[in-house]
Design an enzyme around this catalytic site. Structure first.
Site, PDB file in Angstrom:
ATOM      1  CG  ASP A  17       8.385  11.558  10.783  1.00 11.74           C
ATOM      2  OD1 ASP A  17       8.433  12.753  10.432  1.00 11.74           O
ATOM      3  OD2 ASP A  17       8.345  10.613   9.977  1.00 11.74           O
ATOM      4  CB  VAL A  49      -1.004   0.053   1.183  1.00 16.80           C
ATOM      5  CG1 VAL A  49      -2.140  -0.915   0.959  1.00 16.80           C
ATOM      6  CG2 VAL A  49      -0.331  -0.192   2.518  1.00 16.80           C
ATOM      7  CD  GLU A  96      12.936   4.048   8.764  1.00 16.15           C
ATOM      8  OE1 GLU A  96      13.741   3.684   9.615  1.00 16.15           O
ATOM      9  OE2 GLU A  96      11.928   4.727   9.043  1.00 16.15           O
ATOM     10  CE  LYS A 121       7.660   1.830   9.635  1.00 15.54           C
ATOM     11  NZ  LYS A 121       7.394   3.023  10.430  1.00 15.54           N
TER      12      LYS A 121
END
Lengths: 256, 179, 335
Positions: free
Chosen positions: A148, A24, A29, A45
């Site tokens: 982040d 997706v 990273e 992930k």
């Protein structure tokens, strides 16, 4: 040449495909895959190998960030901030398996379609500011640094799309409390100083400036809510430090 | 629903099938057979399980670790109990989630490939003298307040997450976080 | 055809360059080199510039086979940089402009690097990594500004390298960074150093204090050699820079990278960036030390673009400023 590279990829640690999952997102990273895992909707992930990095540094960073991310996701829940549930943390395959959040949109998309260039949205801005300000305050109150903070790393569920929905009478169908879910804790860490928190806020401010320059009141309002909800003892230090970091950025002496 | 079968991580090729028993009378005997290896399954206190997903996540981590040669305990079955616990101490974990001689309500977990459930389950299930009931009745047995205590889940957490999601998330980070 | 001369002296390099439209006619530089273990200070640096500026100017004109009368526009660095060296060189630029009655253009040093990089490499719309002694920025162009996506939140990468070289008492000739780069080739062992990326920003000061604390011990017990430390420092600093560049590229969807600034001529940095670009199917543009390191041509290039679209800088605005952000400049010459 092209072929050789494709084969090298396949035999390496990098995965372009995971059976039963669809890709997706291909980020800087990591790759994100969506599918079903252990009977539930899931997101994988996978942090890929960075060939430019020294292998030792790459392994160490990936492991540290995976740990930091998983740890922060769990600590955030305890702090009262909604995050995905963790299904598996896998250092061998450089992956985190987590809950896939259904029926949510990124805050970035929400702002772009409901606030930017629209009129009479003061109320929606306040809604967003409160959601984000209080979530970040809760994290910082437990010394969690997201690392982040951007509007792409926040999801919204059950949200109002107009002033009327926000302020109108609340009934069964029209009760938009809003739920914010924080994702991508890839640069997160727990245990932190006032300076770390200040930088976290500064990163958020910069992200808002670059992604939503047309809604300049967003960050100042968020900061108000942040101060309202933050219970940590170093709150005043954080705000003072934040101003210092901001000034450092704006006025940095830049030589050659 | 008499039992529940879930596919574990694709790369392991493993599945888990779970059964719920109440009023079990021969816990002591079961325990001995588990220790001797005569029984090839995982048996745990049903009262500490808030949702089967909790067991599934622990079992999945066990089969993945087995695949990469990283089991902390001796068998895949003790590994499941160890994974359920937030403690890094093996003995404490097994005592906490495994059965003691007085236990009445138990969950039996069998790890198998895609096709050999029946054969594997038969021996294990035959060894248990108790009443096999629908998985749906687990919620009557779960001691939620004890679960919350063991996993140190507080109310603020439950505002943003279900109990089982809190539990599995903590289980998954026990190796590198302290709770 | 327009001929522009550029005067640069914002730090320890004094540079004068001449261009005719897009052609470089001369590029002369004189660097103030300090003793090992010492950095350059404003007063001494300004002194150096004053001492060498006229010979450098003569040399630049001679290389270009021109006289001052042939020049159409004088460009100089307004900032950012060290006050004393900046004003020393600006004084000369203003004087020649007055003497020969030439229009003058005040240039932002950072924009100079970017525009010259674009000219030399012919890159169109790159994500720019600007790395030097005073700057560390990831920049992308949008709506007539060079916008800063990421930057250092404390010291610049070049400053970190320079100060590290001083700790190790490495020579400053030709530059501390060059000597670190050479020594790093013999390094084998990677020392774990703090790696600090926050969003698209980086922080380097922690690395320096980390090394400072442990250096006596390391060198005493032989755990790491000087070469190992140079190697470790480069690997860590550069990995951080590549990471934020990649993050910015993912953000903007860009497929070009341009490295500018003095640290940009480091071949290890260029190699790492090339590897990242290959993985992303992007193109890397880099230049060598003639153009990476501060020089006069870059000021002429940016100044000429500015002159062609906006005309000369009004005389009363031909001052110097130490602080002058890249995103403060209106980039009228780009669409």
């Amino acid at each position: 040449m092209h072929q050789v590279r494709a084969i090298a990829r396949h035999s390496g640690q990098d995965t372009m495909e995971i059976k039963g999952f669809e890709i997706v997102k291909q980020g800087a990273e990591a790759r994100l895959f969506k599918g079903t895992y252990l009977g539930r909707p899931a997101l994988i992930k996978e942090r890929f190998v960075k060939k430019y990095r020294h292998p030792d540094l790459d392994t160490l960073l990936t492991k540290d960030r995976t740990k930091g991310e998983a740890r922060a996701i769990v600590r955030a829940k305890a702090a009262g901030v909604k995050t995905p549930a963790l299904f598996l943390v896998d250092f061998d395959r450089r992956r985190i398996y987590m809950e896939y959040i259904n029926d949510a949109i990124t805050l970035k998309d929400y702002i772009d379609s409901n606030i930017s260039d629209k009129e009479n949205v003061g109320c929606l801005i306040s809604f967003i500011a409160e959601q984000v300000g209080s979530a970040v305050a809760r994290l910082h109150s437990r010394n969690i640094i997201h690392g982040d903070l951007t509007t792409s790393n926040m999801l919204l569920k059950n949200y109002p799309v107009s002033q009327r929905e926000r302020t109108g009478e609340k009934d069964e169908k029209n009760n938009f409390e809003g739920e914010i879910i924080l994702i991508d804790f890839g640069l997160a860490h727990v245990e932190s100083t006032a300076e770390d928190k200040a930088v976290d806020l500064y990163v958020l401010e910069r992200a808002l400036l670059s992604a939503h320059s047309e809604v300049p009141s967003l960050f100042p309002e968020m900061l108000q809510f942040y101060q309202k909800f933050c219970t940590s003892k170093d709150k005043r230090d954080v705000i003072a430090k934040y101003k210092e970091v901001q000034a450092r950025g704006r006025k940095r002496l830049m030589i050659g | 629903m008499e039992s529940c079968t879930v596919q574990l991580d694709e790369d392991t090729g493993k599945f888990i099938t779970l059964y719920l028993f109440i009023n079990v009378e021969n816990t002591e005997e079961i325990r001995k057979k588990l220790i001797s290896g005569e029984l090839q399954c995982c048996v745990m206190k049903a009262g500490l399980v808030v949702d089967l997903f909790q067991v599934i996540v622990a079992a999945n981590k066990a089969v993945v670790n087995e695949k990469f040669g990283k089991l902390t305990t001796r068998t895949i079955f003790t590994e499941i109990l160890f994974n359920m616990s937030l403690s890094k101490n093996i003995t404490q974990s097994l005592v906490k989630f495994g059965i003691d001689d007085k236990e009445k309500n138990i969950i039996v977990g069998i790890i198998h490939g895609s096709d050999n459930t029946e054969a594997m389950a038969k021996d294990s299930l035959a060894a248990i003298k108790g009443e096999r009931v629908s998985i749906g009745r687990l919620k009557e047995i779960t001691d939620t307040s004890v679960v919350k205590k063991i996993y140190k889940v507080d109310e603020s957490e439950l505002k943003v997450s279900s109990l089982v999601d809190c539990v599995v998330s903590k289980m998954n980070t026990k190796d590198f976080a302290s709770y | 055809m327009v001929i522009a001369i550029g005067f640069e002296g914002s730090a320890n390099k004094l540079g004068i360059g001449i261009i005719r439209d897009n052609d470089i006619l001369s590029n002369v530089r004189h660097t103030y080199i300090t003793a090992p273990g010492e950095g350059f200070l404003p007063r001494e640096t300004a002194q150096h510039h004053r001492q060498h500026v006229l010979e450098t100017l003569k040399c630049a004109l001679k290389d270009a086979s021109l006289t001052m009368k042939d020049i159409d526009v004088v460009c100089y660095t307004k900032g950012p940089g060290m006050g004393a060296p900046l004003t020393a060189v600006a004084l000369v630029a203003r004087s020649v402009a007055q003497l020969y009655n030439k229009p003058i253009v005040a240039v932002n040093h950072c924009i100079g690097h970017i525009e010259m990089g674009r000219l030399i490499t012919k890159s169109k719309d790159p994500t720019v990594l600007y790395v030097s002694g005073g700057n560390t920025q990831v920049i992308a162009y949008s709506r007539q500004r060079y916008r800063i996506f990421g930057e250092t939140i404390d010291i610049a990468v070049g400053n970190c390298l320079d100060r590290f070289a001083r700790l190790l008492k490495l020579s400053n000739d030709p530059s501390p960074g060059y000597n670190i780069e050479q020594l790093s080739k013999e390094g084998q062992k990677l020392a774990p150093l703090p790696y600090t990326v926050k969003g698209m920003d980086v922080s380097f000061s922690g690395i320096l204090s980390h090394i400072e604390e442990r250096l006596p011990k390391w060198l005493k017990n032989g755990e790491y050699t000087n070469a190992d430390l140079c190697f470790s420092l480069q690997e860590t600093l550069f990995a951080m820079l590549i990471e934020i560049t990649e993050r910015a590229m993912a953000h903007t969807g860009s497929h070009e990278v341009l490295i500018v600034g003095g640290v940009g001529c480091n071949l290890r940095l260029q190699k790492m960036m090339a590897e990242m670009c290959e993985e992303r199917n992007a193109t890397l543009y880099a230049t060598d030390e003639r153009f990476c390191i501060d020089n006069g041509v870059m000021i002429a290039v940016a100044g000429l673009s500015q002159f062609n679209t906006s005309g000369p800088t009004p005389w009363h605005q031909t001052t110097c400023v130490q602080r002058y952000r890249t995103d403060a400049v209106h980039v009228a010459w780009r669409i």
